[in-house]
Structure formats: C-alpha cells, structure tokens
Design an enzyme around this catalytic site. Structure first.
Site, PDB file in Angstrom:
ATOM      1  N   LYS A 259       0.830  -1.204   0.000  1.00 12.51           N
ATOM      2  CA  LYS A 259       0.000   0.000   0.000  1.00 12.51           C
ATOM      3  C   LYS A 259       0.864   1.253   0.000  1.00 12.51           C
ATOM      4  CE  LYS A 259      -4.145  -1.986   1.880  1.00 12.51           C
ATOM      5  NZ  LYS A 259      -4.652  -2.509   3.128  1.00 12.51           N
ATOM      6  N   ARG A 260       2.076   1.145   0.525  1.00 12.76           N
ATOM      7  CA  ARG A 260       2.956   2.322   0.553  1.00 12.76           C
ATOM      8  C   ARG A 260       3.592   2.606  -0.801  1.00 12.76           C
ATOM      9  NH1 ARG A 260       7.067   1.115   3.139  1.00 12.76           N
ATOM     10  NH2 ARG A 260       6.356  -0.858   4.000  1.00 12.76           N
TER      11      ARG A 260
END
Ligand code: GLU
Length: 485
Positions: A259-260
């Site tokens: 997600k980063r």
C-alpha cells in the site's frame, strides 16, 4: 480436463496479484475447455475481514470474468456440490477435512500434539539462539497412541501435525523450473487446529484433490509451503497437480508492491477510471507477453495465446504509464454509446446531448474516465481567459478580430444540419478559407480559442459540433468584444 482454481483468503480487498492469478487461471482453463473455480479459504477465522468475499466477487463482475462452478443451494436446502453457483467456501466443508486428518493419524502420517503456546515459544527462542531452523522438535511424537487417546479423552487441547518423512521433495514448477527442498528444512506443520479448523496446508491439499485441480497457480510467496503439500498428496496416495508460482508484482520503483509503494486493491484501479478491458489486458500480461511487439490483446486473444511456460520468473514491474496508454487505446475504441455508459458514473453533471458530444470529442485526449469531469467544464461554461491568447503567433489583434467576425458571419449561414457532423463543419470552414484566399492559422487559431477559451483544446470543428450554433456564436461575440476592449 484442465481445472484451475483461485483460492483467496478473505482477508481484505482483492489484490491485483490475486487478479493476475485469477486471469492466468482463467486463460489456462478456457484455452482447453477446462474449468476455473473460486474457493474461499477462510479457515483462519481470526484473519477474516467482513466484506472481503463480496469485494472479490464484485471485482470479478467489474472485470467481466466468470468462474465455472461452485456448490449450488437447492430449494430444499441441500447442496449440490458442482452446480453453477459458488464459490466453494472451506468453512462449509469442515467435516471433510476432519475425516481426512483422522485418516492421516490412523495411518501414522500425522500425530496429535499437546504442546502449549508457551512451550513452543520457548522452543523457538532456544532454536533461534542456536541459529537453528525454527521447527517443531517432535516432543509429542514420542507419545503412544494410548497416551494420546487418554489426554484427548481428558479434554486436553491439542492440534494435529504431519510427520514429515526424511528425504527431499522435488518438483518441476511450470514457471520456476526444477525445485528441490530438503525435508530437514520442512516443519511438522499443524494441519488441524485446536478449534477444529484445518490449516491452509491440509485444506488446500484435500480440496485440490477433491476438486480435481490440475494446475495450482499462486504467488511466489507460497513456494516454500509446496513441499508440505506434496508430502501430503503422497501420504494420501493422490496425484500431485502441476504447480506454477507466479513472480511478485513490483511497484513502479521496483520495490515489493504494498500500500505504501503503489495501489494494491483492484477496486482502486476501477475507481481511478480504468476500463475493465484495459485492466485485464494490463494485469493479464504482467510477466507474460504473447508476442514481442504487440501490447493490446482482447481477453479472448489472451486465452488463445496464454502459455504458462512462458511466464517470466522475474518480478513483474507495474508500469503505470503503460496502463494509462492502454486505457487510452481502449477509450478511443469505444462506441459513442458505450463511452457514455462507462463515463456516466464518473461525471457529476447531467448527461445531455452537449455532454455526450463533449465526451466523444475528449475521449482521445484523456487517459482515464476520472479526467472527464475536468475536461467537460469548458464546454459547459466558458472559463475566464486572457484575450491575448486569441491572437495567433503570426498575426495581430486586428487580424484576429477580422477573422472572428468573418467566422461569426459564416456560422450564421450554417443550417442546424451542418452541426450534425464534425466533417460537415470542417469541410464548410475549410472551403470558405480556400475560397477567400485566407490562411488556416489566421482563421482557425482564434476560432478555436474563442470557442474553447483555452490555448490547448480540441479542434474548432469538434468544439463547434459540441457547442452547436447558438453557444458557438455567443462565444465568438464574447471574444470579439474582449479583443476590442
Ligand atoms: N489461501 C491462499 C492465499 O490466501 C492461497 C494459496 C494457494 O493458492 O494455494 O493466497
């Protein structure tokens, strides 16, 4: 017959890696008139996320891929195992796993273990301190069958572990080639938990067998669990399916996708305005390309040309520019009606004829459906602009005014039917320019800017077509007045 399965654990929103596995499963099965099934692996009850299964099925619908079978609930409440419903859900099949786990214990291939969490923690700590592989030390393997029975009867909590035999497991992975695991590295893993749920290791083997799965496609992170699976297939005396471990999907900056580092959820790609066809094309060719110099493939073409042995073993990098480019190709190929259907959820104004025409014109100038809202604005209302931009670089204000006045007069002569096509408008204006001995630049530049209010925009003919006669004339008058100030 080829039978493939997608076996997601419902622990969150559908991941694009899951979509890729699903697509490869689908291509492979469809290519040979096989079957592709979905099996929800929800035996780890603690990790379940509400809504995860719904999200998965919604994403299947959004991507236009279908699975073939699953348990069908009959009207009388009984279940037909291979109906046309599904997906299969492991938590509905607990009795099956229990029966097979018991069979392994009876045959001496598995054993009950009563070790407490605390003991196992200490054991692991000690192993780590000695730099040993952390694995179960087989304390409970020395219990006799009678002792074990007694402790179970006394209500002691226990799990079942497989007894990994000595030796090694070798298999030919369809993507990674020959793989060897020494059993000294393989843990006597838990196959049945104390809560009566099987672990992934056991449930997967039983279901892949009962569901007659021929090819197990899954992410590379599962490769180290494959020896455990193969050991169990052999303990049961079952055929071992072909394994294909798909490479990691890497973020645009070549890190593990998280997600980063990028968008992991399939849902986000739809929300960002990518078309299903483009996403299927993009994700379905991540790590696999049917031919060197082509990029655009329909799902049917991917089905025909898919070849598991040609999937690259190296990580597949998400190239977002490529996805945008692909999406644009698909956007441009949409029919006017289809375009309206696809764009509607992204457009915040009512869809009238002007909006429909503007969408059609602008479809070649955007990459994603989300961009439509902004590009529609100048059509719906003239945005404020600096009149200086009306003047072409090789002309002056006087010339710009003269050309705009000519255009205003010319447009006045156009019938409503001229506004029915971009070509008619273009021909009429270009004929006029030739007839009057004018230069394209002198006429078309101020015309285009006056109509759009922008330095960069669609052609004046397209903009005329969208705005139609009255609004076009209003905008020309506005431009002339602004230049005269
Ligand atoms: N249930 C596993 C997962 O969540 C699937 C692994 C497999 O496909 O065997 O990814």
């Amino acid at each position: 017959m080829i039978r493939t399965r997608l076996a997601p654990s419902p622990t969150g929103k559908m991941h694009i890696g899951t979509l890729r596995t699903a697509l490869f499963d689908y291509f492979l099965a469809k290519q040979q008139n096989g079957k592709f099934i979905i099996r929800i692996e929800d035996t780890d009850q603690e990790r379940l996320v509400p809504g995860a299964v719904e999200n998965l099925l919604e994403m299947f619908t959004a991507a236009n891929i279908t699975h073939d079978e699953g348990p069908f609930l009959r009207d009388d409440g009984t279940i037909e195992e291979r109906g046309a419903y599904g997906p299969y859900v492991q938590s509905n099949r607990l009795d099956i796993y229990k029966k097979y786990a018991d069979e392994l214990v009876e045959k001496g291939f598995a054993y009950p273990c009563f070790c407490t969490v605390e003991r196992l923690d200490e054991m692991r700590k000690a192993q780590t301190a000695l730099k040993q592989t952390t694995k179960y030390d087989r304390k409970c393997l020395s219990l006799t069958a009678a002792e074990a029975r007694e402790r179970i009867a006394a209500g002691e909590s226990y799990v079942i572990r497989i007894k990994v035999p000595e030796g090694k497991t070798e298999f030919d992975d369809a993507v990674r080639g020959h793989v060897v695991f020494d059993h000294r590295e393989v843990d006597d893993c838990i196959i049945m938990k104390s809560d009566g749920f099987p672990t992934y290791f056991l449930a997967m083997v039983i279901d892949d067998h009962l569901m007659e799965i021929t090819h197990v496609l899954r992410g590379e992170e599962w490769v180290s669990s494959t020896p455990k699976s193969i050991i169990m297939f052999k303990m049961f005396g079952w055929d071992v399916p072909i394994f294909a471990h798909l490479p990691l999907i890497l973020s645009p900056d070549k890190k593990k996708l998280s997600k980063r580092t990028g968008d992991t959820a399939v849902e986000i790609y739809f929300e960002h305005g990518y078309l299903a066809e483009a996403l299927v094309n993009f994700i379905g060719t991540l790590g696999f390309n049917p031919s060197g110099d082509r990029e655009i493939f329909t799902i049917d073409e991917l089905v025909t040309s898919f070849d598991l042995n040609k999937v690259n073993a190296g990580g597949a990098v998400l190239n977002m520019e490529k996805l945008d480019w692909m999406n644009k190709q698909y956007l441009m190929a949409l029919s006017a009606e289809d375009l309206v259907l696809r764009a509607t959820p992204f457009v915040t104004v009512p869809i009238d004829d002007t909006v429909k025409r503007a969408l059609f014109v602008e479809r070649t100038r955007v990459s994603r459906l989300t961009e439509f809202n902004d590009v529609l604005k100048p059509y719906l209302a003239l945005q404020e602009y600096n009149p200086a931009i009306l003047v072409w670089k090789k002309a002056d204000v006087t010339d710009a005014i003269a050309q705009l006045e000519r255009m205003l007069a010319l447009i006045e002569t156009f019938s409503e039917s001229t506004f029915e096509s971009v070509e008619l408008l273009e021909t009429a204006i270009k004929e006029y320019i030739t007839r009057e001995g004018l230069q394209n630049g002198n006429v078309l530049w101020p015309l285009r800017v006056a109509l759009s209010g922008q330095e960069k925009s669609a052609t004046p003919f397209e903009t005329l077509w969208v705005l139609k006669k009255e609004t076009s004339q209003e905008r020309l008058r506005h431009a002339i007045a602004a230049l005269k100030k």
